[in-house]
Write an enzyme that holds these catalytic residues in place. Structure first.
Site, PDB file in Angstrom:
ATOM      1  CB  SER A   1     -24.504  47.195  25.906  1.00 52.51           C
ATOM      2  OG  SER A   1     -25.620  47.245  26.755  1.00 52.51           O
TER       3      SER A   1
ATOM      4  CG  HIS B   1     -21.711  47.831  22.290  1.00 53.42           C
ATOM      5  ND1 HIS B   1     -20.892  47.719  23.379  1.00 53.42           N
ATOM      6  CD2 HIS B   1     -22.782  48.551  22.694  1.00 53.42           C
ATOM      7  CE1 HIS B   1     -21.438  48.347  24.402  1.00 53.42           C
ATOM      8  NE2 HIS B   1     -22.584  48.853  24.012  1.00 53.42           N
TER       9      HIS B   1
ATOM     10  CD  GLU C   1     -17.100  46.791  23.319  1.00 51.52           C
ATOM     11  OE1 GLU C   1     -16.222  46.632  24.170  1.00 51.52           O
ATOM     12  OE2 GLU C   1     -18.307  46.586  23.557  1.00 51.52           O
TER      13      GLU C   1
ATOM     14  CG  ASN D   1     -20.687  47.562  29.304  1.00 57.89           C
ATOM     15  OD1 ASN D   1     -20.360  48.633  29.815  1.00 57.89           O
ATOM     16  ND2 ASN D   1     -21.674  47.462  28.436  1.00 57.89           N
TER      17      ASN D   1
END
Lengths: 292, 304
Positions: free
Chosen positions: A127, A148, A160, A198
């Site tokens: 991540s 991800h 992702e 993120n």
């Protein structure tokens, strides 16, 4: 370049590196969707724990009526474990979910590249680390990409799919189709720090911490406004307590460092102070709120 | 029942929502439309011309009316001898007339005994508004109704040191009469939701500008990866990209910190009049939703 996958056969065997929370979750969804899964970790105790985690999750789902016996049987049939990396040699896709350590991951990918077939895709569930840097360690970076997943893997729809600097379009398309075959919703993102989620979520915490630092509102007011006026499921302080203030702080620091100290990503002293005090959120019984 | 004066852009989705809720609550509603928004007025303004010409003559001596005469500055005829609530719901995007405009509006309007002036705190603090309008400082309450654009029913309220308790009570009573919950928050730039949303949108815009992912994938990722109720780019289109950019400029000027600088992509969209749903295009296109009035602005540039 053609956007269609170049006659890529459906992936039938998936190797998973790392039997922690994420590795076990990914193994479960792959096995549930009908792939053969080989789950690898460095010690038997770790793979056993991962397997137990999967079966416990399924049993809980069964108790709630969301998982059938047939689902559980399918996972049992499809799932095998190994403590020997060679056990992943037959996989058409390897998903690495090892600890977030660049040296460790690069070493792993170099080993994997040697033992799997030439067309096998090597994906990382990282991540926070650069897919480009992981791929750069290999001789075949075109087949290295990010995949991800989000925690808890069986429940979170998003995946992702990350394109490193040298990842091929075919690799991306195969991974996208694979994520869809798991019943997930894939999005494609270029390899940049924090990818989409993120990175774009940083201000949700960053501005809340600054507001708290300005001392004009308490944490409960900020959470309530964002839930009731914003429609967010959880407020930023509740969410930090749930994620773990230490974990959230680490992600913030990693994005901040990766962007050469871009001020938008700067961590807040309150975060560090909470971590130093051992107030990490729900898991320690106290964070921004107290949990009895 | 109260006398309410609403001041804002009729093309703004908030306009219809406020009018409907005011009428449901049995309030008497008057409108004041910004001169530059005149052409969008949902009603015929010709009957006010005489009144307006008189006002212009009175005012020209004392105020700099930099806006053109062809935009009539006052479609609003003060039908009521006093107002209980004067509510501006559009942050004025035309800065050159904003202060004059507000001053003019307040001078022409008489407030009731417990009357309150509600100003949107997207690009100013209540303290700033109070300092610009010292005669009315005790009556001014700031608010954010940004949640209303996405179907929420909670409004943030903020006060300055000069705001009277009566004004805050009136503000609460007014919003409650419209079926809206209020939460009192600190008077900091961008309050809570506008500041948070503007920064989320700015970050999403920066990712889009860098071509990290498509707008659809950015929005999908935020909805499914972290449970946001709306993706940030679609959300910006609902609220108005111009409004969020103003929030960022305000944060930038108040804090003097680089972290608040608006992304050039936001400025580009604003300059192209791609403000979101209200102009038919923002980060996304809204072909069916182009209202007649803005269709004529966008007609020359044919889109696929």
């Amino acid at each position: 370049m053609s956007s269609k996958p170049k006659n890529s056969p459906a992936i039938q065997t998936v190797g998973i590196v790392g039997a922690g929370t994420m590795g076990a979750g990914i193994a479960q969804v792959c096995a549930q969707s009908g792939c053969r899964v080989v789950l690898y970790d460095i010690e038997q105790a770790f793979v056993d724990r991962g397997e137990t985690r999967i079966l416990d999750f399924l049993e809980k789902g069964k108790a709630k009526g969301k998982v059938s016996d047939a689902d559980i049987d399918r996972v049992r049939d499809n799932l095998s474990t190994t403590v020997d990396l060679e056990g992943l040699a037959e996989a058409e896709l390897v998903i690495e979910a090892a600890p977030e350590n660049m040296d460790l991951k690069r070493e792993l990918f170099i080993k994997l590249e040697r033992l799997v077939r030439a067309e096998t895709i090597l994906a990382s569930n990282t991540s926070s680390l650069s897919i480009t840097a992981i791929g750069g360690a290999t001789k075949t970076p075109q087949r290295v990409a990010g995949l991800h997943f989000f925690n808890p893997v069986p429940l979170m729809k998003l995946v992702e799919v990350i394109q490193g600097q040298r990842t091929s379009p075919e690799t991306l398309q195969t991974l996208k189709a694979f994520a869809e075959s798991l019943g997930k919703t894939p999005v494609i993102a270029k390899d940049t720090p924090g990818f989409i989620v993120n990175r774009v979520a940083r201000p949700f915490y960053g501005e809340a911490l600054r507001l708290l630092g300005e001392n004009a509102n308490d944490a409960a007011t900020i959470d309530t406004v964002l839930k009731e006026a914003g429609g967010f499921r959880m407020g930023p302080f509740e969410l930090m307590d749930l994620i773990g203030i230490d974990v959230n702080y680490a992600v913030t620091c990693s994005v901040y460092e990766a962007y050469f100290h871009e001020p938008r990503y700067r961590p807040h002293p309150i975060q560090r102070r909470m971590v130093e005090a051992g107030l990490l959120g729900r898991k320690t019984g106290e964070g921004f709120y107290k949990y009895e | 029942m109260s006398n309410i004066l609403l001041c804002g852009d009729p093309a703004d989705p908030l306009h219809d929502l406020l009018v409907r809720r005011c009428e449901d609550a049995g309030h008497h509603v008057s409108f004041y439309i910004h001169p530059k928004r005149q052409e969008f007025a949902p009603f015929d303004t010709s009957e006010y011309v005489e009144d307006i010409m008189q006002n212009l003559e009175e005012l020209e001596g004392e105020l700099d009316l930099s806006f053109s005469r062809k935009y009539l500055p006052e479609p609003f005829k003060p039908e009521k001898s006093y107002y209980d609530v004067v509510m501006a719901y559009e942050m004025d995007p035309y800065e050159e007339v904003s202060h004059t405009f507000r001053d003019y509006l307040l001078r022409k309007t008489k407030l009731g005994f417990d009357g309150v002036i509600l100003l949107p705190c997207y690009a100013m603090t209540v303290t700033l508004a109070a300092s610009q309008n010292p005669e009315y400082a005790s009556r001014i309450v700031g608010y954010s109704a940004m949640g209303l654009y996405t179907g929420q029913t909670t409004v943030e309220l903020a006060v300055s040191d000069a705001t009277s308790d009566a004004a805050l009570r009136s503000a609460r009573r007014y919003f409650e009469s419209l079926g809206l919950k209020t939460i009192l928050v600190g008077d900091t730039p961008g309050l809570i939701l506008p500041r948070t949303l503007a920064m989320l949108v700015n970050e999403a815009a920066s990712a889009l500008m860098e071509d990290v992912a498509s707008p659809e994938d950015i929005d999908t990722a935020m909805r499914l990866g972290t449970n946001y109720p709306v993706g940030p780019l679609a959300w910006a289109d609902q609220v108005g990209i111009d409004v969020l950019r103003q929030v960022l400029y305000h944060l930038f000027s108040e804090y003097g910190e680089d972290r608040y600088r608006p992304m050039p992509l936001l400025s580009k969209l604003v300059r192209l009049d791609k403000l979101g749903v209200k102009t038919g295009e923002g980060f996304y296109k809204y072909p069916e939703e182009i209202p007649e009035v803005s269709a004529k602005n966008t007609a020359p540039e044919q889109t696929v």
